[in-house]
Write a protein that holds these residues in place. Structure first.
Motif, mmCIF file in Angstrom:
data_model
loop_
_atom_site.group_PDB
_atom_site.id
_atom_site.type_symbol
_atom_site.label_atom_id
_atom_site.label_comp_id
_atom_site.label_asym_id
_atom_site.label_seq_id
_atom_site.Cartn_x
_atom_site.Cartn_y
_atom_site.Cartn_z
ATOM 1 N N ARG A 138 0.840 -1.216 0.000
ATOM 2 C CA ARG A 138 0.000 0.000 0.000
ATOM 3 C C ARG A 138 0.871 1.260 0.000
ATOM 4 N NH1 ARG A 138 -2.964 -3.322 3.795
ATOM 5 N NH2 ARG A 138 -4.896 -4.044 2.807
ATOM 6 N N VAL A 139 1.917 1.261 0.824
ATOM 7 C CA VAL A 139 2.826 2.408 0.858
ATOM 8 C C VAL A 139 3.433 2.636 -0.522
ATOM 9 C CG1 VAL A 139 5.041 3.236 1.763
ATOM 10 C CG2 VAL A 139 3.357 2.229 3.324
ATOM 11 N N GLN A 140 3.895 1.571 -1.143
ATOM 12 C CA GLN A 140 4.528 1.704 -2.452
ATOM 13 C C GLN A 140 3.542 2.213 -3.502
ATOM 14 O OE1 GLN A 140 6.045 -2.271 -2.900
ATOM 15 N NE2 GLN A 140 8.003 -1.792 -1.916
ATOM 16 N N GLN A 141 2.290 1.744 -3.422
ATOM 17 C CA GLN A 141 1.299 2.203 -4.399
ATOM 18 C C GLN A 141 0.988 3.689 -4.230
ATOM 19 O OE1 GLN A 141 -2.109 -0.400 -5.446
ATOM 20 N NE2 GLN A 141 -1.248 -1.845 -3.983
ATOM 21 N N VAL A 142 0.927 4.148 -2.983
ATOM 22 C CA VAL A 142 0.716 5.578 -2.754
ATOM 23 C C VAL A 142 1.874 6.370 -3.342
ATOM 24 C CG1 VAL A 142 0.565 7.392 -1.006
ATOM 25 C CG2 VAL A 142 -0.734 5.270 -0.712
ATOM 26 N N GLN A 143 3.087 5.933 -3.096
ATOM 27 C CA GLN A 143 4.253 6.636 -3.626
ATOM 28 C C GLN A 143 4.233 6.678 -5.160
ATOM 29 O OE1 GLN A 143 7.458 4.462 -1.638
ATOM 30 N NE2 GLN A 143 7.884 6.323 -0.489
ATOM 31 N N HIS A 144 3.957 5.538 -5.778
ATOM 32 C CA HIS A 144 3.894 5.505 -7.238
ATOM 33 C C HIS A 144 2.857 6.487 -7.762
ATOM 34 C CE1 HIS A 144 6.633 2.355 -8.596
ATOM 35 N NE2 HIS A 144 6.337 1.688 -7.496
ATOM 36 N N SER A 145 1.728 6.545 -7.084
ATOM 37 C CA SER A 145 0.674 7.460 -7.509
ATOM 38 C C SER A 145 1.134 8.915 -7.429
ATOM 39 C CB SER A 145 -0.568 7.252 -6.640
ATOM 40 O OG SER A 145 -1.568 8.196 -6.943
ATOM 41 N N LEU A 146 1.902 9.233 -6.396
ATOM 42 C CA LEU A 146 2.350 10.609 -6.201
ATOM 43 C C LEU A 146 3.405 11.030 -7.214
ATOM 44 C CD1 LEU A 146 2.579 10.607 -2.296
ATOM 45 C CD2 LEU A 146 0.946 11.907 -3.671
ATOM 46 N N GLU A 418 15.519 11.601 -12.106
ATOM 47 C CA GLU A 418 14.149 11.211 -11.783
ATOM 48 C C GLU A 418 13.989 10.942 -10.300
ATOM 49 O OE1 GLU A 418 13.549 7.919 -14.387
ATOM 50 O OE2 GLU A 418 12.855 9.173 -16.057
ATOM 51 N N GLN A 419 14.969 10.282 -9.709
ATOM 52 C CA GLN A 419 14.885 9.993 -8.278
ATOM 53 C C GLN A 419 14.910 11.277 -7.448
ATOM 54 O OE1 GLN A 419 17.888 7.027 -7.288
ATOM 55 N NE2 GLN A 419 17.352 5.888 -9.131
ATOM 56 N N SER A 420 15.711 12.256 -7.870
ATOM 57 C CA SER A 420 15.754 13.526 -7.126
ATOM 58 C C SER A 420 14.407 14.245 -7.214
ATOM 59 C CB SER A 420 16.876 14.419 -7.670
ATOM 60 O OG SER A 420 16.571 14.914 -8.965
ATOM 61 N N GLN A 421 13.772 14.189 -8.395
ATOM 62 C CA GLN A 421 12.455 14.816 -8.556
ATOM 63 C C GLN A 421 11.399 14.085 -7.735
ATOM 64 O OE1 GLN A 421 11.923 17.769 -10.471
ATOM 65 N NE2 GLN A 421 14.124 17.624 -10.126
ATOM 66 N N GLN A 422 11.453 12.753 -7.765
ATOM 67 C CA GLN A 422 10.511 11.960 -6.976
ATOM 68 C C GLN A 422 10.685 12.229 -5.486
ATOM 69 O OE1 GLN A 422 11.663 8.133 -8.400
ATOM 70 N NE2 GLN A 422 10.466 8.275 -10.292
ATOM 71 N N LYS A 428 7.772 17.031 -0.103
ATOM 72 C CA LYS A 428 6.776 18.100 -0.014
ATOM 73 C C LYS A 428 5.432 17.541 0.456
ATOM 74 C CE LYS A 428 4.660 21.771 -2.804
ATOM 75 N NZ LYS A 428 4.624 22.425 -4.145
ATOM 76 N N TRP A 429 5.043 16.381 -0.093
ATOM 77 C CA TRP A 429 3.766 15.770 0.300
ATOM 78 C C TRP A 429 3.772 15.383 1.770
ATOM 79 C CZ3 TRP A 429 2.302 11.061 2.326
ATOM 80 C CH2 TRP A 429 0.944 10.747 2.263
ATOM 81 N N LEU A 430 4.875 14.781 2.228
ATOM 82 C CA LEU A 430 4.950 14.353 3.623
ATOM 83 C C LEU A 430 4.872 15.540 4.577
ATOM 84 C CD1 LEU A 430 7.655 11.543 3.550
ATOM 85 C CD2 LEU A 430 5.314 11.322 4.385
ATOM 86 N N GLU A 431 5.581 16.600 4.274
ATOM 87 C CA GLU A 431 5.596 17.732 5.198
ATOM 88 C C GLU A 431 4.233 18.433 5.226
ATOM 89 O OE1 GLU A 431 9.162 19.976 4.379
ATOM 90 O OE2 GLU A 431 10.411 18.419 5.316
ATOM 91 N N LYS A 432 3.508 18.416 4.104
ATOM 92 C CA LYS A 432 2.143 18.941 4.106
ATOM 93 C C LYS A 432 1.242 18.050 4.964
ATOM 94 C CE LYS A 432 -1.519 20.396 0.888
ATOM 95 N NZ LYS A 432 -2.609 19.523 1.306
ATOM 96 N N LYS A 433 1.418 16.731 4.822
ATOM 97 C CA LYS A 433 0.630 15.790 5.623
ATOM 98 C C LYS A 433 0.918 15.946 7.107
ATOM 99 C CE LYS A 433 -2.176 12.831 3.585
ATOM 100 N NZ LYS A 433 -3.565 12.674 4.046
ATOM 101 N N ILE A 434 2.194 16.116 7.434
ATOM 102 C CA ILE A 434 2.575 16.287 8.839
ATOM 103 C C ILE A 434 1.898 17.523 9.425
ATOM 104 C CG2 ILE A 434 4.511 16.815 10.381
ATOM 105 C CD1 ILE A 434 6.257 15.112 8.426
ATOM 106 N N ALA A 435 1.882 18.602 8.647
ATOM 107 C CA ALA A 435 1.274 19.847 9.129
ATOM 108 C C ALA A 435 -0.229 19.687 9.337
ATOM 109 C CB ALA A 435 1.553 20.975 8.133
ATOM 110 N N GLU A 436 -0.883 18.830 8.537
ATOM 111 C CA GLU A 436 -2.338 18.675 8.601
ATOM 112 C C GLU A 436 -2.791 17.626 9.626
ATOM 113 O OE1 GLU A 436 -3.128 19.567 3.817
ATOM 114 O OE2 GLU A 436 -3.237 17.523 4.631
#
Length: 461
Positions: A138-146, A418-422, A428-436
């Motif tokens: 599940r974690v990997q699928q979320v990451q792939h989606s992002l 590509e890895q640096s962009q990913q 960015k997504w994690l830090e937004k999630k942490i704030a929320e």
């Protein structure tokens, strides 16, 4: 698109290595963190720490800071998976559970030792692993989606490379491209009949109750991976065996009887059923390989040495010789060019090999050759069957070790970009999630330099 260890901050490692720890009753346990409505128990952190020590996984920092943050990140991803209604394939999970248990049995030697390590019976271990592997998926699928929108153009890669500090440009070890021609001497009929006679004798002794199959496998099987486990292969699906083996193994019904002799590309087998479970089966086998006669190997060496002279004189192009006489169909159909099948390699599915990725006998021969050189004939083990074969190799290309550059290493630099962009997207997504997300960190667990900002601020709300 492949994601290679990007910003999981050890989550994948934790999920992989924490298989070795036993789940316990958390009802009276101390809570270290709370993420959303999910607690992180002190016992979870201790278990993960002990498991990482057991597996010798490096921990970059204070484990009592690093590990709970990893677990908290995992919970954020899993919460997103629930929102996205991400499901996992039950058959895939069960296959990985079987594979994991098989690997532990291979490492420790017996099922009983695995149960001792987990401190629980095998059915409970299976359920524990099922949850762990499903969560990892599940974690990997979320990451792939992002990160699925990340695309790299040559211009992007060039700009990225031009801005890399010199000490961040990776060193690329020597790489080579090799063509190979192989000859497999025929195995004498007498040798094959001797092998079959031995296997029939083993089967008769087991069927009569005079010998134990697993004991015979330990003593005589030439499959080193399973022999020390009494020939046991562990629960496997049909696709995990070669077709000839699958056809027999999945049609066995009597656990007290031994199969007829099965011939595969690896040699000759007899098989005994241990257990069937749905579309998976657990069997034991004994493998014997007929040997090529020494004189036949020597004759093959002489023949290829004679061919070598014609090749060196350019009387025959190497590619034509490969097409006419080479034994291995994969390289024969590829003009002799070897393809890197190491999925962990940056050179996967290309014709390039680092020296350590080549079969040892080939690496030794190629090491001192120049591009265009053709080796003398030499004896090596067939990587597929472990049988002795005779080979000639031609060094097609050699790229010396160097700092990565766009001309020779574009694909590797593209993957770095590509890895640096990913990684940036996930950060960015994690830090937004942490704030929320509501987070509470108990006293004694706050004095840390966390990788991501916002944990302490969130816990103070």
């Amino acid at each position: 698109m492949k994601i290679k260890n990007i910003l999981l901050l050890g989550i994948a490692s934790l999920l992989g290595v924490s298989y070795a720890v036993a789940a316990i009753d958390n009802s009276a346990e101390e809570v270290a963190w709370v993420v959303g409505d999910q607690p992180i128990w002190k016992s979870e952190i201790e278990e993960a720490y002990q498991s990482m020590l057991y597996e010798k996984v490096p921990i970059n920092g204070d484990p009592y800071c690093v590990i709970p943050e990893q677990l908290a990140i995992e919970k954020l991803y899993l919460h997103q998976a629930e929102l996205d209604t991400i499901e996992v394939s039950e058959s895939m999970v069960q296959q990985q559970v079987d594979q994991t248990i098989n690997n532990y049995i291979a490492q420790l030697g017996t099922q009983e030792k695995v149960e001792q390590m987990f401190n629980k019976p095998l059915p409970a271990i299976r359920e524990y692993l099922r949850d762990m592997i499903a969560n990892r998926s599940r974690v990997q699928q979320v990451q792939h989606s992002l990160v699925k929108g990340v695309k790299a153009t040559p211009a992007d890669v060039r700009r990225y490379f031009d801005k890399l500090p010199e000490d961040s440009i990776p060193y690329v070890p020597r790489k080579v491209e090799v063509q190979i021609l192989t000859a497999a001497p025929a195995i004498p009929r007498e040798e094959i009949e001797n092998v079959k006679a031995r296997l029939r004798d083993f089967a008769d002794r087991v069927n009569r109750g005079e010998s134990d199959f697993s004991t015979l496998a330990v003593l005589y099987s030439e499959d080193p991976g399973s022999a020390r486990r009494g020939g046991e292969l562990g629960f496997s699906g049909r696709a995990q065996f070669v077709p000839e083996f699958t056809a027999v193994a999945f049609n066995l019904n009597d656990k007290n009887k031994v199969s007829k002799i099965v011939e595969t590309e690896y040699g000759y087998h007899i098989i005994q059923l241990i257990e069937k479970r749905g579309d998976r089966v657990n069997v034991r086998h004994i493998l014997l390989r007929p040997r090529v006669a020494e004189k036949d190997l020597e004759e093959a060496v002489v023949r290829l040495d004679s061919l070598h002279k014609d090749l060196v004189k350019n009387n025959i192009p190497f590619e034509e010789a490969v097409a006419a006489i080479s034994h291995d169909k994969d390289t024969r159909n590829n003009r002799g060019l070897m393809v890197n099948t190491n999925m962990q390699s940056n050179n996967y599915n290309t014709s390039r090999f680092e020296m350590s990725e080549l079969p040892q006998e080939i690496a030794k021969v190629v090491n001192d050759m120049q591009p265009g050189d053709i080796s003398d004939a030499f004896i090596m083990k067939d990587p597929k069957t472990s049988q002795d074969i005779v080979a000639l190799v031609k060094l097609t290309n050699r790229i010396e070790g160097h700092r990565a550059n766009m001309a020779d290493d574009y694909q590797q630099i593209k993957e770095m970009y590509e890895q640096s962009q990913q990684a940036a997207i996930l950060k960015k997504w994690l830090e937004k999630k942490i704030a929320e997300t509501y987070t509470r960190i108990e006293d004694g667990w706050r004095d840390c330099e966390f990788t991501h900002k916002g944990w302490i601020k969130a816990s103070a709300n």
